[in-house]
Design a protein around this motif. Structure first.
Motif, short mmCIF file in Angstrom:
data_model
loop_
_atom_site.label_atom_id
_atom_site.label_comp_id
_atom_site.label_asym_id
_atom_site.label_seq_id
_atom_site.Cartn_x
_atom_site.Cartn_y
_atom_site.Cartn_z
N THR A 500 0.15 -16.14 -3.26
CA THR A 500 -0.70 -15.04 -3.69
C THR A 500 -0.31 -13.77 -2.96
OG1 THR A 500 -2.39 -15.51 -2.02
CG2 THR A 500 -2.62 -16.59 -4.16
N ARG A 501 -0.66 -12.62 -3.57
CA ARG A 501 -0.43 -11.32 -2.95
C ARG A 501 -1.66 -10.46 -3.21
NH1 ARG A 501 1.88 -6.19 -4.10
NH2 ARG A 501 2.19 -6.72 -6.28
N GLN A 502 -2.21 -9.89 -2.16
CA GLN A 502 -3.37 -9.01 -2.29
C GLN A 502 -2.90 -7.65 -2.79
OE1 GLN A 502 -6.02 -9.04 1.06
NE2 GLN A 502 -6.88 -7.03 0.56
N ILE A 503 -3.50 -7.17 -3.90
CA ILE A 503 -3.03 -5.91 -4.48
C ILE A 503 -4.03 -4.77 -4.29
CG2 ILE A 503 -1.68 -7.18 -6.19
CD1 ILE A 503 -3.69 -6.23 -8.29
N THR A 504 -5.24 -5.06 -3.79
CA THR A 504 -6.18 -3.99 -3.47
C THR A 504 -6.62 -4.14 -2.02
OG1 THR A 504 -8.12 -5.26 -4.20
CG2 THR A 504 -7.03 -3.85 -5.83
N VAL A 523 -11.12 -2.18 -12.90
CA VAL A 523 -11.88 -2.91 -11.89
C VAL A 523 -13.15 -2.14 -11.55
CG1 VAL A 523 -9.79 -3.91 -10.88
CG2 VAL A 523 -10.72 -1.80 -9.94
N GLN A 524 -14.09 -2.84 -10.97
CA GLN A 524 -15.26 -2.18 -10.40
C GLN A 524 -15.07 -2.12 -8.90
OE1 GLN A 524 -17.73 -4.98 -12.44
NE2 GLN A 524 -18.30 -6.04 -10.55
N ARG A 525 -15.23 -0.94 -8.32
CA ARG A 525 -14.91 -0.70 -6.92
C ARG A 525 -16.10 -0.02 -6.24
NH1 ARG A 525 -9.91 2.55 -4.10
NH2 ARG A 525 -11.16 3.87 -2.75
N THR A 526 -16.38 -0.42 -5.01
CA THR A 526 -17.47 0.20 -4.25
C THR A 526 -17.13 1.66 -3.95
OG1 THR A 526 -18.00 -1.92 -3.23
CG2 THR A 526 -18.92 0.05 -2.21
N GLY A 527 -18.05 2.56 -4.32
CA GLY A 527 -17.84 3.98 -4.09
C GLY A 527 -18.39 4.43 -2.75
N THR A 528 -18.25 5.71 -2.47
CA THR A 528 -18.70 6.25 -1.19
C THR A 528 -20.22 6.21 -1.05
OG1 THR A 528 -18.68 8.46 -2.16
CG2 THR A 528 -16.71 7.77 -0.98
N ASP A 529 -20.95 6.17 -2.20
CA ASP A 529 -22.40 6.12 -2.15
C ASP A 529 -22.93 4.69 -2.08
OD1 ASP A 529 -21.73 5.27 -4.66
OD2 ASP A 529 -23.02 6.68 -5.74
N GLY A 530 -22.01 3.71 -1.99
CA GLY A 530 -22.42 2.31 -1.91
C GLY A 530 -22.56 1.62 -3.24
N MET A 537 -5.90 0.80 -12.59
CA MET A 537 -4.68 0.73 -11.78
C MET A 537 -3.67 -0.16 -12.48
SD MET A 537 -6.02 -1.81 -8.70
CE MET A 537 -7.39 -0.73 -8.37
N ARG A 538 -2.45 -0.12 -11.98
CA ARG A 538 -1.41 -1.01 -12.51
C ARG A 538 -1.68 -2.44 -12.02
NH1 ARG A 538 1.04 1.62 -16.68
NH2 ARG A 538 1.74 3.71 -16.04
N PRO A 539 -1.16 -3.45 -12.72
CA PRO A 539 -1.36 -4.84 -12.27
C PRO A 539 -0.81 -5.14 -10.89
CG PRO A 539 -0.66 -4.81 -14.56
CD PRO A 539 -0.51 -3.41 -14.04
N ASP A 540 0.07 -4.26 -10.37
CA ASP A 540 0.56 -4.46 -9.00
C ASP A 540 -0.24 -3.66 -7.98
OD1 ASP A 540 1.36 -1.89 -9.57
OD2 ASP A 540 3.50 -2.24 -9.26
N GLY A 541 -1.33 -3.01 -8.43
CA GLY A 541 -2.19 -2.25 -7.53
C GLY A 541 -1.81 -0.79 -7.37
#
Length: 627
Positions: A500-504, A523-530, A537-541
């Motif tokens: 496996t390889r971590q891409i984020t 993807v869903q990503r945690t923002g600065t407001d929580g 993003m690309r499949p390679d991150g």
């Protein structure tokens, strides 16, 4: 998405269904909250109810007081917690949780919250049963050589093996006096019931029918054992004495019947009967007299409260309705009659046919000729249908009680083919090509497997990777899991060498979907407001960039077929709503629709989509049934 309900029934009576009357007595909200709540289990003293819920993002165990109030989260693991069971004194809960690539048993003290891991073996432990005295727990340990029955001392953590066979011994249950354990085993070539002394010794086979005998449960007085049998083709409820001398049917209908709890005086059982894709709950005497207890054909797992009068159960919220919407504005009711409560949908690659799950059954309908038709009604507990790229087959997960198996269905010919048969939860199926699938499952619960539908044996291409939702994107298998710091990230899997390889990195990232071209992921990503924001993003991150950064929580992004738009969910004023935004970013636009909640979008064309709509009226309910 589908909703669950907790019901309490008035005393179970030997009266006719007409005497009770359909719909007499209404559900009263007990607990309101997000997510799916299931498998309610009352404590032995009747004061609390433990249940499984994904309201925190991962399946954890929660407890709520029987009289209502705020639920308490009992477990907090990055992987699902399963098979919760109460100690006899109602002060502790035992459960199985997958950690470090295997399922082990944990015990938590309700008052203090202290948690202990009481097994740590190379195998995975499931199907827990607490001894009547509370000092030991019997369980099923699954290893690469099969499954055996073991016992662990809760205080000392000492374990001892009760059965030792190359076959699979599963689903142990302690007798009420603590002297014996009943279990099912395929050591004779077909699944039958066996009994072994709790102190050890040679197991004794107590059923001998050519069919399979499944899911044994002791009566409260210890005089009988109930079980399911498929000797007639469909599932019936039978009972026998612990020596196996008096097997006899209790419920044998033309439908699939399953046994629930015993009545407290051992005079009968709770049973469910599944017909035409729907399920209802009945009480049954040992002579086979049935009293119908539910009438909405949306029953899920029921348990009898310790007082012997009330029921706790989960059920569907029948307010769910599928809606077709244009991204530009107009919307109309989707053409699915009979007010069916739909919980999962998948459109064929050409957008012409819809497969969906409603009230436990699998259905097909054509968008232009919308009369629903059941598909393979003998496959009960179907879920998560996925179309092949050529539209010729559907792979579906079928619940087995102890886990789930995968089946391939061919709607054009009516053929149904079992793909796996190992009693573990197999899920998150993706098509690699028109004849090959990848999925998550196996002994550790997070392995990635690859299987050709043309007859090859399943290959473990990602042992111990702890995969959650699996996505095939641009020739790469991607999944989400917790990293070394316990933060969810996206990983890629090289199936050739199982690496496996971590891409984020950084904030929490969880999967949404892959674009049709395979060039992008959302993807869903945690923002600065929580809160959560939608990113692409690309499949390679690489080339990660925000698509929408709103003050509300945003999640579950889905690409349109042309990859020009992304539809995602937001929480607004306690309701879940759908928004559409250009894939390159911009101002999101609300998807038109009725009041309430909008979930599970499925694109039919590039500019129109199906989604489910339901009113936010709670997950857990109390219902008084008439005397």
């Amino acid at each position: 998405m589908w909703r669950h309900v907790l019901l309490a029934a008035a005393p179970i009576c030997a009266c006719s269904p007409n005497a009770q009357g359909e719909g007499s007595g209404g559900p009263i909200p007990l607990l309101v909250g997000p997510g799916d709540d299931s498998a309610p289990l009352p404590s032995p003293d009747g004061s609390q109810i433990a249940f499984r819920s994904n309201r925190g993002g991962v399946i954890d165990i929660w407890v709520v007081q029987t009289q209502g109030g705020n639920p308490q989260q009992i477990t907090d693991t990055p992987f699902p917690a399963l098979f919760q069971t109460w100690s006899p004194d109602s002060r502790r809960l035992a459960f199985a949780a997958i950690q470090e690539g295997q399922a082990d048993i944990f015990v938590v003290e309700l008052e203090s919250g202290a948690e202990r891991r009481i097994t740590d073996t190379p195998d995975s432990e499931f199907a827990l049963s607490w001894s009547p005295r509370g000092s030991e727990i019997v369980f099923q340990a699954q290893g690469r050589g099969g499954a055996d029955i073991w016992v662990v001392d809760v205080s000392s953590r000492a374990i001892r093996q009760l059965t030792r066979d190359s076959a699979n011994d599963r689903l142990p249950a302690w007798s009420p006096d603590g002297s014996r354990v009943v279990f099912e085993s395929d050591r004779g070539g077909v699944r039958q019931l066996w009994v072994v002394d709790a102190a050890g010794g040679d197991p004794r086979r107590i059923t001998t029918d050519p069919g399979s005998e499944l899911f044994p449960k002791w009566s409260p007085d210890g005089s009988l054992i109930s079980y399911l049998t498929d000797r007639r083709g469909n599932l019936d409820v039978w009972v026998t004495d612990p020596a196996g001398r008096l097997p006899r049917p209790v419920v044998a209908t033309d439908y699939d019947d399953s046994g629930g709890d015993w009545l407290v005086d051992s005079s009968g059982l709770l049973v469910s009967s599944v017909g035409d894709g729907f399920a209802d709950l009945f009480s049954a005497t040992l002579s086979g007299d049935l009293v119908q207890l539910t009438f909405d054909r949306a029953f899920e797992s029921a348990r009898l409260m310790p007082n012997g009068r009330d029921l706790v159960m989960s059920r569907y919220d029948d307010s769910q309705r599928p809606i077709v919407a244009d991204l530009g504005g107009e919307r109309w009711d989707a053409p699915l009659p009979n007010n069916q409560a739909v919980r999962q949908m998948a459109a064929s690659p050409d957008g012409a046919t819809l497969v969906y799950v409603a009230a436990g059954g699998l259905w097909l309908t054509d968008i232009t000729d919308p009369e629903p038709r059941p598909v393979f009604p003998n496959l009960s507990q179907a879920s998560s249908p996925v179309w092949s790229p050529d539209g010729r087959r559907i792979v579906v997960s079928v619940g087995t009680g102890a886990g789930s198996e995968l089946w391939a269905l061919s709607p054009g010919t009516g053929d149904a083919q079992p793909l796996t048969e190992n009693e573990f939860a197999e899920r998150s199926v993706v098509w690699v090509d028109s004849s090959t699938i990848a999925y998550v499952g196996g002994l550790r619960g997070g392995d990635v497997w690859q299987l050709s539908l043309e007859g090859s044996v399943a290959k473990n291409v990602g042992p111990g990777v702890g995969a959650q939702e699996l996505v095939w994107c641009g020739g790469t298998l991607l999944f989400s899991r917790a990293d070394d710091h316990g933060v969810y990230q996206v990983f890629s899997l090289d199936t050739t060498n199982a690496t496996t390889r971590q891409i984020t990195t950084g904030p929490k990232h969880e999967f949404g979907s892959c674009s049709s071209s395979g060039d992008w992921i959302a993807v869903q990503r945690t923002g600065t407001d929580g809160g959560l924001d939608v990113w692409r993003m690309r499949p390679d991150g690489q080339e990660a960039q925000p698509v929408s950064e709103r003050p509300e929580t945003e999640f579950s992004p889905v690409w349109s077929p042309s990859d020009t738009d992304i539809v995602f969910s937001v929480m607004q004023d306690g309701h879940q709503r759908l928004m559409s935004v250009a894939a390159s970013g911009g101002e999101p636009i609300a998807v038109a629709g009725p009041e309430g909640n909008q979930t599970s979008p499925v694109f039919v064309t590039d500019r129109s989509l199906l989604y489910l709509s339901w009113n936010i009226d709670g997950d857990l309910y109390l219902l008084d049934l008439p005397e």
